[in-house]
Design a protein around this motif. Structure first.
Motif, PDB file in Angstrom:
ATOM      1  N   GLY A   5       0.810  -1.212   0.000  1.00 29.82           N
ATOM      2  CA  GLY A   5       0.000   0.000   0.000  1.00 29.82           C
ATOM      3  C   GLY A   5       0.840   1.257   0.000  1.00 29.82           C
ATOM      4  O   GLY A   5       0.562   2.212  -0.739  1.00 29.82           O
ATOM      5  N   GLU A   6       1.888   1.264   0.832  1.00 29.69           N
ATOM      6  CA  GLU A   6       2.789   2.418   0.868  1.00 29.69           C
ATOM      7  C   GLU A   6       3.501   2.578  -0.469  1.00 29.69           C
ATOM      8  O   GLU A   6       3.674   3.699  -0.974  1.00 29.69           O
ATOM      9  CB  GLU A   6       3.812   2.239   1.996  1.00 29.69           C
ATOM     10  N   GLY A   7       3.898   1.455  -1.055  1.00 33.01           N
ATOM     11  CA  GLY A   7       4.574   1.510  -2.346  1.00 33.01           C
ATOM     12  C   GLY A   7       3.688   2.085  -3.436  1.00 33.01           C
ATOM     13  O   GLY A   7       4.131   2.908  -4.249  1.00 33.01           O
ATOM     14  N   LEU A   8       2.412   1.677  -3.461  1.00 31.17           N
ATOM     15  CA  LEU A   8       1.483   2.202  -4.462  1.00 31.17           C
ATOM     16  C   LEU A   8       1.248   3.696  -4.261  1.00 31.17           C
ATOM     17  O   LEU A   8       1.117   4.447  -5.236  1.00 31.17           O
ATOM     18  CB  LEU A   8       0.164   1.438  -4.405  1.00 31.17           C
ATOM     19  N   SER A   9       1.198   4.134  -3.004  1.00 25.38           N
ATOM     20  CA  SER A   9       1.024   5.565  -2.734  1.00 25.38           C
ATOM     21  C   SER A   9       2.216   6.359  -3.249  1.00 25.38           C
ATOM     22  O   SER A   9       2.054   7.418  -3.874  1.00 25.38           O
ATOM     23  CB  SER A   9       0.845   5.802  -1.232  1.00 25.38           C
ATOM     24  N   LEU A  10       3.433   5.850  -3.004  1.00 18.26           N
ATOM     25  CA  LEU A  10       4.627   6.527  -3.508  1.00 18.26           C
ATOM     26  C   LEU A  10       4.658   6.520  -5.030  1.00 18.26           C
ATOM     27  O   LEU A  10       5.064   7.504  -5.659  1.00 18.26           O
ATOM     28  CB  LEU A  10       5.883   5.853  -2.949  1.00 18.26           C
ATOM     29  N   PHE A  11       4.212   5.417  -5.621  1.00 20.15           N
ATOM     30  CA  PHE A  11       4.174   5.335  -7.080  1.00 20.15           C
ATOM     31  C   PHE A  11       3.238   6.395  -7.652  1.00 20.15           C
ATOM     32  O   PHE A  11       3.549   7.041  -8.658  1.00 20.15           O
ATOM     33  CB  PHE A  11       3.720   3.941  -7.521  1.00 20.15           C
ATOM     34  N   ASP A  12       2.075   6.585  -7.017  1.00 20.95           N
ATOM     35  CA  ASP A  12       1.107   7.570  -7.497  1.00 20.95           C
ATOM     36  C   ASP A  12       1.629   8.998  -7.370  1.00 20.95           C
ATOM     37  O   ASP A  12       1.294   9.868  -8.181  1.00 20.95           O
ATOM     38  CB  ASP A  12      -0.208   7.442  -6.715  1.00 20.95           C
ATOM     39  N   LEU A  13       2.455   9.243  -6.353  1.00 22.27           N
ATOM     40  CA  LEU A  13       2.940  10.599  -6.097  1.00 22.27           C
ATOM     41  C   LEU A  13       4.171  10.957  -6.926  1.00 22.27           C
ATOM     42  O   LEU A  13       4.440  12.131  -7.167  1.00 22.27           O
ATOM     43  CB  LEU A  13       3.275  10.764  -4.610  1.00 22.27           C
ATOM     44  N   HIS A  14       4.919   9.951  -7.332  1.00 27.35           N
ATOM     45  CA  HIS A  14       6.181  10.192  -8.032  1.00 27.35           C
ATOM     46  C   HIS A  14       6.161   9.480  -9.385  1.00 27.35           C
ATOM     47  O   HIS A  14       5.187   8.848  -9.755  1.00 27.35           O
ATOM     48  CB  HIS A  14       7.356   9.709  -7.176  1.00 27.35           C
ATOM     49  N   ASN A  15       7.246   9.580 -10.097  1.00 29.81           N
ATOM     50  CA  ASN A  15       7.332   8.964 -11.425  1.00 29.81           C
ATOM     51  C   ASN A  15       8.617   8.145 -11.495  1.00 29.81           C
ATOM     52  O   ASN A  15       9.585   8.548 -12.141  1.00 29.81           O
ATOM     53  CB  ASN A  15       7.317  10.051 -12.504  1.00 29.81           C
ATOM     54  N   PRO A  16       8.653   6.983 -10.824  1.00 27.39           N
ATOM     55  CA  PRO A  16       9.908   6.220 -10.769  1.00 27.39           C
ATOM     56  C   PRO A  16      10.308   5.678 -12.131  1.00 27.39           C
ATOM     57  O   PRO A  16       9.469   5.430 -12.998  1.00 27.39           O
ATOM     58  CB  PRO A  16       9.582   5.081  -9.791  1.00 27.39           C
ATOM     59  N   ASP A  17      11.605   5.482 -12.294  1.00 23.94           N
ATOM     60  CA  ASP A  17      12.131   4.912 -13.535  1.00 23.94           C
ATOM     61  C   ASP A  17      12.139   3.392 -13.492  1.00 23.94           C
ATOM     62  O   ASP A  17      12.066   2.739 -14.531  1.00 23.94           O
ATOM     63  CB  ASP A  17      13.549   5.430 -13.778  1.00 23.94           C
ATOM     64  N   VAL A  18      12.260   2.829 -12.288  1.00 25.63           N
ATOM     65  CA  VAL A  18      12.240   1.379 -12.099  1.00 25.63           C
ATOM     66  C   VAL A  18      11.572   1.089 -10.758  1.00 25.63           C
ATOM     67  O   VAL A  18      11.765   1.829  -9.788  1.00 25.63           O
ATOM     68  CB  VAL A  18      13.665   0.771 -12.100  1.00 25.63           C
ATOM     69  N   VAL A  19      10.786   0.010 -10.703  1.00 28.03           N
ATOM     70  CA  VAL A  19      10.218  -0.473  -9.445  1.00 28.03           C
ATOM     71  C   VAL A  19      10.875  -1.805  -9.109  1.00 28.03           C
ATOM     72  O   VAL A  19      10.863  -2.731  -9.922  1.00 28.03           O
ATOM     73  CB  VAL A  19       8.690  -0.656  -9.543  1.00 28.03           C
ATOM     74  N   ILE A  20      11.474  -1.893  -7.919  1.00 26.60           N
ATOM     75  CA  ILE A  20      12.002  -3.158  -7.400  1.00 26.60           C
ATOM     76  C   ILE A  20      10.982  -3.666  -6.392  1.00 26.60           C
ATOM     77  O   ILE A  20      10.696  -2.990  -5.401  1.00 26.60           O
ATOM     78  CB  ILE A  20      13.382  -2.970  -6.749  1.00 26.60           C
ATOM     79  N   LEU A  21      10.433  -4.852  -6.635  1.00 28.90           N
ATOM     80  CA  LEU A  21       9.222  -5.275  -5.932  1.00 28.90           C
ATOM     81  C   LEU A  21       9.352  -6.675  -5.342  1.00 28.90           C
ATOM     82  O   LEU A  21       9.612  -7.641  -6.060  1.00 28.90           O
ATOM     83  CB  LEU A  21       8.050  -5.237  -6.924  1.00 28.90           C
ATOM     84  N   ASP A  22       9.156  -6.766  -4.025  1.00 26.98           N
ATOM     85  CA  ASP A  22       9.062  -8.061  -3.359  1.00 26.98           C
ATOM     86  C   ASP A  22       7.659  -8.625  -3.578  1.00 26.98           C
ATOM     87  O   ASP A  22       6.713  -7.878  -3.854  1.00 26.98           O
ATOM     88  CB  ASP A  22       9.348  -7.889  -1.862  1.00 26.98           C
ATOM     89  N   VAL A  23       7.504  -9.930  -3.453  1.00 29.12           N
ATOM     90  CA  VAL A  23       6.190 -10.557  -3.628  1.00 29.12           C
ATOM     91  C   VAL A  23       5.479 -10.739  -2.295  1.00 29.12           C
ATOM     92  O   VAL A  23       4.305 -10.408  -2.139  1.00 29.12           O
ATOM     93  CB  VAL A  23       6.316 -11.917  -4.348  1.00 29.12           C
ATOM     94  N   LEU A  24       6.203 -11.257  -1.298  1.00 32.15           N
ATOM     95  CA  LEU A  24       5.580 -11.612  -0.018  1.00 32.15           C
ATOM     96  C   LEU A  24       5.556 -10.401   0.910  1.00 32.15           C
ATOM     97  O   LEU A  24       6.333 -10.296   1.862  1.00 32.15           O
ATOM     98  CB  LEU A  24       6.336 -12.784   0.612  1.00 32.15           C
ATOM     99  N   LEU A  25       4.643  -9.484   0.630  1.00 31.69           N
ATOM    100  CA  LEU A  25       4.482  -8.273   1.430  1.00 31.69           C
ATOM    101  C   LEU A  25       3.392  -8.489   2.479  1.00 31.69           C
ATOM    102  O   LEU A  25       2.514  -9.339   2.302  1.00 31.69           O
ATOM    103  CB  LEU A  25       4.125  -7.096   0.519  1.00 31.69           C
ATOM    104  N   PRO A  26       3.405  -7.723   3.575  1.00 34.93           N
ATOM    105  CA  PRO A  26       2.470  -7.996   4.677  1.00 34.93           C
ATOM    106  C   PRO A  26       1.019  -7.623   4.401  1.00 34.93           C
ATOM    107  O   PRO A  26       0.121  -8.124   5.071  1.00 34.93           O
ATOM    108  CB  PRO A  26       3.036  -7.152   5.826  1.00 34.93           C
ATOM    109  N   ASP A  27       0.766  -6.749   3.430  1.00 35.38           N
ATOM    110  CA  ASP A  27      -0.620  -6.318   3.198  1.00 35.38           C
ATOM    111  C   ASP A  27      -1.131  -6.753   1.821  1.00 35.38           C
ATOM    112  O   ASP A  27      -2.071  -7.527   1.708  1.00 35.38           O
ATOM    113  CB  ASP A  27      -0.750  -4.802   3.364  1.00 35.38           C
ATOM    114  N   ILE A  28      -0.495  -6.272   0.773  1.00 36.15           N
ATOM    115  CA  ILE A  28      -0.901  -6.598  -0.596  1.00 36.15           C
ATOM    116  C   ILE A  28       0.231  -7.385  -1.246  1.00 36.15           C
ATOM    117  O   ILE A  28       1.378  -6.942  -1.237  1.00 36.15           O
ATOM    118  CB  ILE A  28      -1.165  -5.317  -1.418  1.00 36.15           C
ATOM    119  N   GLU A  29      -0.073  -8.548  -1.796  1.00 36.56           N
ATOM    120  CA  GLU A  29       0.977  -9.323  -2.454  1.00 36.56           C
ATOM    121  C   GLU A  29       1.599  -8.532  -3.602  1.00 36.56           C
ATOM    122  O   GLU A  29       0.923  -7.747  -4.274  1.00 36.56           O
ATOM    123  CB  GLU A  29       0.406 -10.626  -3.008  1.00 36.56           C
ATOM    124  N   GLY A  30       2.885  -8.787  -3.818  1.00 33.92           N
ATOM    125  CA  GLY A  30       3.570  -8.113  -4.911  1.00 33.92           C
ATOM    126  C   GLY A  30       2.932  -8.369  -6.262  1.00 33.92           C
ATOM    127  O   GLY A  30       2.958  -7.512  -7.148  1.00 33.92           O
TER     128      GLY A  30
END
Length: 232
Positions: free
Chosen positions: A39-64
């Protein structure tokens, strides 16, 4: 994008690993945004314009996996999965969902840095000057590369980012057999575990959308033991 080599969004719930990778990326000239949950990652994604996303799968709230799906609905930003899930079906799933690369933990930081650099080099490579409109089959297939829109037999074709990239690559070489290795390099930068299965899945999906009889394709044909050809 911020100053430096690029802006990286790192989403991983392991605080020690997050800190290690953040420092390594910054030392190599990148700007970094770090999140411990999907959830925090998606919020940061919406606010910024990253060039690359490095993403774990086993997250505590929303799966990667789901984070990747949500990002892919709105963006073609490169996504690099970084996870302990090492089985081939997991690798295939990551690539099919739209991931650009897949690294299994534990890993060498140097390898991750090299993969990030390779992804950015690939997406930033300037395309040759060509007409924005690409037509195949006397106009049966029309691709507008500026708008990233596709029409097939007069109707809009709804494609995922990787389906679009794959179809454009084949259309630019219509009538020529394109090897599997060439396609894997064009889509994912080379062969990796699970990428061949993912390629077959995307070809199957394109046929479902384009062929009157996907089992006997007229447009996208398989050349046994070599590759695929888009018929003009």
């Amino acid at each position: 994008m911020m100053n430096g080599k690029g802006l990286i969004l790192l989403i991983d719930d392991d605080a020690l690993l997050r800190d290690l990778l953040t420092r390594a990326l910054i030392q190599n000239g990148y700007e970094v945004l770090a999140a411990g949950t999907g959830g925090e990652g998606l919020s940061l994604f919406d606010l910024h314009n990253p060039d690359v996303v490095i993403l774990d799968v086993l997250l505590p709230d929303i799966e990667g996996w789901e984070v990747c799906r949500r990002i892919r609905r709105v963006s073609t930003v490169p996504i690099l999965f970084l996870t302990a899930l090492e089985e081939i079906p997991d690798r295939v799933r990551g690539l099919v969902l739209g991931g650009d690369d897949y690294i299994v933990k534990p890993f060498a930081v140097e390898e991750l840095l090299a993969r990030v650099e390779a992804i950015l080099r690939r997406v930033r490579q300037a395309p040759p000057a060509v007409s924005p409109i690409l037509e195949v089959g006397d106009g049966a297939l029309v691709i507008d590369r500026e708008r990233r829109q596709v029409r097939f037999q007069g109707q809009p074709l709804d494609l995922s980012p990787i389906e679009y990239t794959l179809l454009v690559y084949l259309a630019e070489r219509a009538g020529r057999v394109v090897s599997i290795d060439e396609l894997l390099t064009a889509i994912w930068g080379g062969t990796q575990e699970g990428s061949l299965q993912a390629l077959r899945w995307y070809i199957w999906n394109l046929r479902q959308k384009m062929e009157a009889n996907p089992k006997r394709p007229r447009w996208i044909q398989t050349v046994r033991r070599y590759g695929y050809r888009l018929n003009p």
